[in-house]
Scaffold this active site. Sequence first.
Site, mmCIF file in Angstrom:
data_model
loop_
_atom_site.group_PDB
_atom_site.id
_atom_site.type_symbol
_atom_site.label_atom_id
_atom_site.label_comp_id
_atom_site.label_asym_id
_atom_site.label_seq_id
_atom_site.Cartn_x
_atom_site.Cartn_y
_atom_site.Cartn_z
ATOM 1 N N ASP A 10 0.833 -1.202 0.000
ATOM 2 C CA ASP A 10 0.000 0.000 0.000
ATOM 3 C C ASP A 10 0.874 1.262 0.000
ATOM 4 O O ASP A 10 1.995 1.252 0.528
ATOM 5 C CB ASP A 10 -0.886 -0.023 1.252
ATOM 6 C CG ASP A 10 -2.105 0.863 1.083
ATOM 7 O OD1 ASP A 10 -2.340 1.368 -0.034
ATOM 8 O OD2 ASP A 10 -2.807 1.075 2.084
ATOM 9 N N ASN A 58 -10.513 -3.061 -6.625
ATOM 10 C CA ASN A 58 -9.684 -2.080 -7.353
ATOM 11 C C ASN A 58 -10.250 -1.695 -8.728
ATOM 12 O O ASN A 58 -9.835 -0.694 -9.315
ATOM 13 C CB ASN A 58 -8.241 -2.583 -7.524
ATOM 14 C CG ASN A 58 -7.417 -2.500 -6.254
ATOM 15 O OD1 ASN A 58 -6.500 -3.271 -6.041
ATOM 16 N ND2 ASN A 58 -7.732 -1.547 -5.380
HETATM 17 C C1 FPP Z 1 -1.686 0.009 -3.595
HETATM 18 O O1 FPP Z 1 -1.240 1.349 -3.562
HETATM 19 C C2 FPP Z 1 -1.052 -0.712 -4.733
HETATM 20 C C3 FPP Z 1 -1.715 -1.288 -5.774
HETATM 21 C C4 FPP Z 1 -3.193 -1.289 -5.893
HETATM 22 C C5 FPP Z 1 -1.010 -1.941 -6.908
HETATM 23 C C6 FPP Z 1 0.187 -2.746 -6.510
HETATM 24 C C7 FPP Z 1 0.813 -3.331 -7.712
HETATM 25 C C8 FPP Z 1 2.149 -3.399 -7.934
HETATM 26 C C9 FPP Z 1 3.152 -2.911 -6.993
HETATM 27 C C10 FPP Z 1 2.624 -4.006 -9.205
HETATM 28 C C11 FPP Z 1 2.898 -5.484 -9.028
HETATM 29 C C12 FPP Z 1 3.254 -6.070 -10.333
HETATM 30 C C13 FPP Z 1 3.323 -7.403 -10.629
HETATM 31 C C14 FPP Z 1 3.539 -7.887 -11.997
HETATM 32 C C15 FPP Z 1 3.162 -8.428 -9.607
HETATM 33 P P1 FPP Z 1 -2.316 2.508 -3.692
HETATM 34 O O2 FPP Z 1 -2.494 2.849 -5.136
HETATM 35 O O3 FPP Z 1 -3.577 2.087 -3.012
HETATM 36 O O4 FPP Z 1 -1.635 3.682 -2.940
HETATM 37 P P2 FPP Z 1 -2.371 4.829 -2.096
HETATM 38 O O5 FPP Z 1 -3.054 4.148 -0.943
HETATM 39 O O6 FPP Z 1 -1.259 5.719 -1.674
HETATM 40 O O7 FPP Z 1 -3.341 5.501 -3.027
#
Ligand code: FPP
Length: 252
Positions: A10, A58
Amino acid sequence: MPAHLAVIMDGNGRWAKARGLPRVMGHRAGVEALKTTLRLCSDWGIGALTAYAFSTENWSRPGDEVSFLMTLFERVLQRELGALEREQVRIRFLGDLEALPQRLQELIVEASERTEKNKGIHFNVCTNYGGRHELVYAAQKLAERAARGELDPALIDENIFAAELFTAGEVDPDLLIRTSGERRISNFLLWQLAYAEIHVTNVFWPDFDVVALTKALVDYQSRSRRFGGLEPNKRLDNTNALEPTAVRHLGA
Ligand code: FPP
C-alpha cells in the site's frame, strides 16, 4: 524465519504524490520494491511470498489507472519471466483470472506453466483477488461436489475446505506486512491469515527495502506465537533467525 510471508503493498499513490508524480509512477516504482522483496525472501529461505497486486475492489479506480496496472502486469511478466525461471521461482496468480484482459491471461498461463516445476520460492500474485469471493467460490465448489453425491457434507472439515481455496497446498502465512500505516486486512486472505502475525509499517510500498523487511522480520521474531494455547508453539523453528550482528549491519 516465516515460512510464508504475505504483503499488502500500500501507498504507491501517496509515494508518487509526495514527489509530484502521477499516481501510476508509484505503481511502477512498486514493482521494483516487489522484485527486491522477492529476491530477499528467496535468499533468506522464506518459502513463499504472497503479494496483493489487485483486489476485486480495485476495478472501481479510474479507468486509466486500471488500464495502466493491467498493462504493467503484462509488461513485467514478459520482461521478468526469464529471470523467474533462472532463479527457480514458482509463480502463480490467485484470484478470479477470467475477468482479466485476454493477453494478460495468456501470459499468466505461460508463466505458471513454465515455472510450475521450479524448486525455489513460491511467489503468489493475488490479482483480481478478494477473500470473500475466494470463500464463496470454495463453498460453491464443495456444494457442487455434494450435489453430485461425491462428498458427504458431514465430512467437510477445515482441511477439505482449505483444499478448495486458491492457496491449496500452501502453508498459511506466518507474517502479514502492510505498508503505509493502514491497519486493515482489506479482504486479503481472510481464511489463511487466521493466526498470522501482523506488522504495519509507515513506509510507502515503493520505499520498502532491505531495512524495512529486516525490521518486520525482527518484529516477527520477537512475537510469542501461541495459536490460541498458553505455551509458545513448538512448530516454530527459529534456527534460521537473523543474527543480531547482521541486523545491526543493516541499520535496522
Ligand atoms: C496500492 O497502492 C497498490 C496497488 C493497488 C497496486 C500494486 C501493484 C504493484 C506494486 C505491481 C505489481 C506487479 C506485478 C507484476 C506483480 P495505492 O495505489 O492504493 O496507494 P495509495 O493508498 O497511496 O493511493
